[in-house]
Design a protein around this motif. Structure first.
Motif, PDB file in Angstrom:
ATOM      1  N   LEU A  72       0.920  -1.228  -0.171  1.00 37.99           N
ATOM      2  CA  LEU A  72      -0.052   0.218  -0.032  1.00 37.99           C
ATOM      3  C   LEU A  72       0.827   1.220  -0.135  1.00 37.99           C
ATOM      4  CD1 LEU A  72      -2.737  -1.237   2.470  1.00 37.99           C
ATOM      5  CD2 LEU A  72      -3.271  -0.462  -0.018  1.00 37.99           C
ATOM      6  N   GLU A  73       2.027   1.197   0.521  1.00 35.08           N
ATOM      7  CA  GLU A  73       2.967   2.183   0.539  1.00 35.08           C
ATOM      8  C   GLU A  73       3.486   2.365  -0.912  1.00 35.08           C
ATOM      9  OE1 GLU A  73       5.746   3.993   4.306  1.00 35.08           O
ATOM     10  OE2 GLU A  73       6.248   1.770   3.438  1.00 35.08           O
ATOM     11  N   GLY A  74       3.837   1.442  -1.479  1.00 37.16           N
ATOM     12  CA  GLY A  74       4.296   1.443  -2.678  1.00 37.16           C
ATOM     13  C   GLY A  74       3.513   2.091  -3.551  1.00 37.16           C
ATOM     14  N   LYS A  75       2.108   1.855  -3.591  1.00 39.19           N
ATOM     15  CA  LYS A  75       0.846   2.408  -4.348  1.00 39.19           C
ATOM     16  C   LYS A  75       0.742   3.902  -4.136  1.00 39.19           C
ATOM     17  CE  LYS A  75      -1.246  -1.720  -5.093  1.00 39.19           C
ATOM     18  NZ  LYS A  75      -2.541  -2.730  -5.009  1.00 39.19           N
ATOM     19  N   GLY A  76       1.171   4.358  -2.718  1.00 43.50           N
ATOM     20  CA  GLY A  76       1.043   5.789  -2.390  1.00 43.50           C
ATOM     21  C   GLY A  76      -0.365   5.848  -1.576  1.00 43.50           C
ATOM     22  N   TYR A  77      -1.018   5.028  -1.155  1.00 42.78           N
ATOM     23  CA  TYR A  77      -2.137   4.919  -0.373  1.00 42.78           C
ATOM     24  C   TYR A  77      -2.064   4.941   1.248  1.00 42.78           C
ATOM     25  CZ  TYR A  77      -4.219   3.528  -4.956  1.00 42.78           C
ATOM     26  OH  TYR A  77      -4.733   3.383  -6.220  1.00 42.78           O
ATOM     27  N   LEU A  78      -0.660   4.741   1.640  1.00 40.96           N
ATOM     28  CA  LEU A  78      -0.663   4.728   2.971  1.00 40.96           C
ATOM     29  C   LEU A  78       0.922   5.131   3.360  1.00 40.96           C
ATOM     30  CD1 LEU A  78      -1.250   1.483   5.241  1.00 40.96           C
ATOM     31  CD2 LEU A  78       0.823   2.310   5.118  1.00 40.96           C
ATOM     32  N   ARG A  79       1.012   5.541   4.666  1.00 38.79           N
ATOM     33  CA  ARG A  79       2.322   5.899   5.034  1.00 38.79           C
ATOM     34  C   ARG A  79       2.611   5.540   6.207  1.00 38.79           C
ATOM     35  NH1 ARG A  79       0.787  11.113   3.911  1.00 38.79           N
ATOM     36  NH2 ARG A  79      -0.570  11.958   5.400  1.00 38.79           N
ATOM     37  N   CYS A 107       6.006   6.954  16.118  1.00 42.17           N
ATOM     38  CA  CYS A 107       5.391   7.617  17.242  1.00 42.17           C
ATOM     39  C   CYS A 107       6.308   8.346  18.120  1.00 42.17           C
ATOM     40  CB  CYS A 107       4.888   6.595  18.363  1.00 42.17           C
ATOM     41  SG  CYS A 107       4.217   6.850  19.864  1.00 42.17           S
ATOM     42  N   PRO A 108       6.213   9.772  18.360  1.00 37.50           N
ATOM     43  CA  PRO A 108       7.031  10.476  18.948  1.00 37.50           C
ATOM     44  C   PRO A 108       7.365  10.215  20.588  1.00 37.50           C
ATOM     45  CG  PRO A 108       5.147  11.528  18.573  1.00 37.50           C
ATOM     46  CD  PRO A 108       5.266  10.321  17.996  1.00 37.50           C
ATOM     47  N   GLU A 109       6.412   9.675  20.954  1.00 38.40           N
ATOM     48  CA  GLU A 109       6.712   9.139  22.560  1.00 38.40           C
ATOM     49  C   GLU A 109       7.295   7.778  22.681  1.00 38.40           C
ATOM     50  OE1 GLU A 109       3.227   9.691  21.423  1.00 38.40           O
ATOM     51  OE2 GLU A 109       3.686  12.009  21.851  1.00 38.40           O
ATOM     52  N   ASP A 110       7.223   6.800  21.940  1.00 37.09           N
ATOM     53  CA  ASP A 110       7.572   5.397  21.809  1.00 37.09           C
ATOM     54  C   ASP A 110       8.160   5.098  20.642  1.00 37.09           C
ATOM     55  OD1 ASP A 110       8.229   2.890  22.310  1.00 37.09           O
ATOM     56  OD2 ASP A 110       6.225   2.439  23.461  1.00 37.09           O
ATOM     57  N   ARG A 111       9.508   5.127  20.390  1.00 39.56           N
ATOM     58  CA  ARG A 111      10.202   4.769  19.075  1.00 39.56           C
ATOM     59  C   ARG A 111       9.760   3.070  18.657  1.00 39.56           C
ATOM     60  NH1 ARG A 111      16.194   6.530  20.005  1.00 39.56           N
ATOM     61  NH2 ARG A 111      16.164   4.125  19.894  1.00 39.56           N
ATOM     62  N   ARG A 112       9.239   2.554  19.508  1.00 38.64           N
ATOM     63  CA  ARG A 112       8.880   0.880  19.270  1.00 38.64           C
ATOM     64  C   ARG A 112       7.514   1.133  18.611  1.00 38.64           C
ATOM     65  NH1 ARG A 112       8.675  -1.198  25.323  1.00 38.64           N
ATOM     66  NH2 ARG A 112       7.573   0.878  25.266  1.00 38.64           N
ATOM     67  N   VAL A 113       6.838   1.952  18.464  1.00 33.13           N
ATOM     68  CA  VAL A 113       5.647   2.029  17.845  1.00 33.13           C
ATOM     69  C   VAL A 113       5.760   2.852  16.432  1.00 33.13           C
ATOM     70  CG1 VAL A 113       3.180   2.727  18.102  1.00 33.13           C
ATOM     71  CG2 VAL A 113       4.541   2.014  20.118  1.00 33.13           C
ATOM     72  N   THR A 114       5.072   2.147  15.683  1.00 28.77           N
ATOM     73  CA  THR A 114       5.172   2.659  14.277  1.00 28.77           C
ATOM     74  C   THR A 114       3.464   2.712  13.959  1.00 28.77           C
ATOM     75  OG1 THR A 114       7.223   2.031  13.650  1.00 28.77           O
ATOM     76  CG2 THR A 114       5.546   2.665  11.664  1.00 28.77           C
ATOM     77  N   TYR A 115       2.942   3.920  13.462  1.00 28.36           N
ATOM     78  CA  TYR A 115       1.502   4.156  12.910  1.00 28.36           C
ATOM     79  C   TYR A 115       1.427   3.956  11.592  1.00 28.36           C
ATOM     80  CZ  TYR A 115       0.536   5.960  17.748  1.00 28.36           C
ATOM     81  OH  TYR A 115       0.347   6.207  18.962  1.00 28.36           O
ATOM     82  N   ALA A 116       0.368   3.434  10.990  1.00 27.31           N
ATOM     83  CA  ALA A 116       0.199   3.484   9.759  1.00 27.31           C
ATOM     84  C   ALA A 116      -1.329   4.433   9.594  1.00 27.31           C
ATOM     85  CB  ALA A 116      -0.326   2.009   9.047  1.00 27.31           C
ATOM     86  N   GLU A 117      -1.144   5.009   8.356  1.00 28.84           N
ATOM     87  CA  GLU A 117      -2.275   5.971   8.125  1.00 28.84           C
ATOM     88  C   GLU A 117      -2.492   6.177   6.620  1.00 28.84           C
ATOM     89  OE1 GLU A 117      -1.673   9.749   9.998  1.00 28.84           O
ATOM     90  OE2 GLU A 117      -0.066  10.485   8.276  1.00 28.84           O
ATOM     91  N   LEU A 118      -3.557   6.497   6.368  1.00 29.63           N
ATOM     92  CA  LEU A 118      -3.977   6.774   4.776  1.00 29.63           C
ATOM     93  C   LEU A 118      -3.235   8.039   4.345  1.00 29.63           C
ATOM     94  CD1 LEU A 118      -7.620   5.409   4.434  1.00 29.63           C
ATOM     95  CD2 LEU A 118      -5.538   4.311   3.638  1.00 29.63           C
ATOM     96  N   THR A 119      -2.864   8.043   3.023  1.00 34.66           N
ATOM     97  CA  THR A 119      -2.380   9.248   2.571  1.00 34.66           C
ATOM     98  C   THR A 119      -3.728   9.970   1.974  1.00 34.66           C
ATOM     99  OG1 THR A 119      -2.087   8.247   0.512  1.00 34.66           O
ATOM    100  CG2 THR A 119      -0.012   8.454   1.783  1.00 34.66           C
TER     101      THR A 119
END
Length: 145
Positions: free
Chosen positions: A74-81, A85-97
């Motif tokens: 989805l990231e490759g298609k440009g639909y998601l990034r 997380c600024p508070e916890d480097r272990r956490v990564t969020y996904a969100e729609l572009t």
């Protein structure tokens, strides 16, 4: 039919119905150029907003590797990034572009109509009853590990 036979019959009927319904739903998802997993991830993010990657896997009952693969596509298609997380480097969020939101704005209404058509064999009241009964069954099965 005794209770054991009824239980086995219910399992078969639920399984067959699930397969047919999901096959039809998946066909609708694929006509929009998305796999079932891609569509499901986009739908989750569309309705929930930014979501931690690990929560996506829990929601979809998919391994973290499967989610990573889907998010990469989805990231490759440009639909998601991915967003750290600024508070916890272990956490990564996904969100729609914006492109992902726009794509889903375009395809979701027709998909919702397709699902309504697939479920057209039941009245509104039967749908409410089915939801309650299947939910009750699932909760009970979850408790009896």
């Amino acid at each position: 039919m005794d209770d054991r036979e009824l239980s086995l019959k219910l399992l078969v009927v639920l399984s067959k119905a699930y397969k047919v319904v999901m096959d039809r739903a998946a066909k609708d998802m694929k006509k929009n150029g998305l796999s079932e997993s891609e569509f499901t991830v986009m739908e989750l993010l569309y309705h929930k907003g930014r979501v931690p990657m690990q929560r996506i896997g829990e929601s979809m009952l998919v391994t973290s590797g499967g989610i990573t693969y889907t998010v990469d596509k989805l990231e490759g298609k440009g639909y998601l990034r991915r967003v750290a997380c600024p508070e916890d480097r272990r956490v990564t969020y996904a969100e729609l572009t914006e492109a992902g939101k726009s794509k889903f704005d375009d395809i979701f209404p027709a998909h919702a109509s397709a699902i309504e058509s697939i479920m057209g064999g039941l009245t509104e009241e039967e749908k409410r009853q089915a939801i309650a009964l299947v939910k009750k069954l699932g909760l009970y099965a979850q408790e009896t590990k």
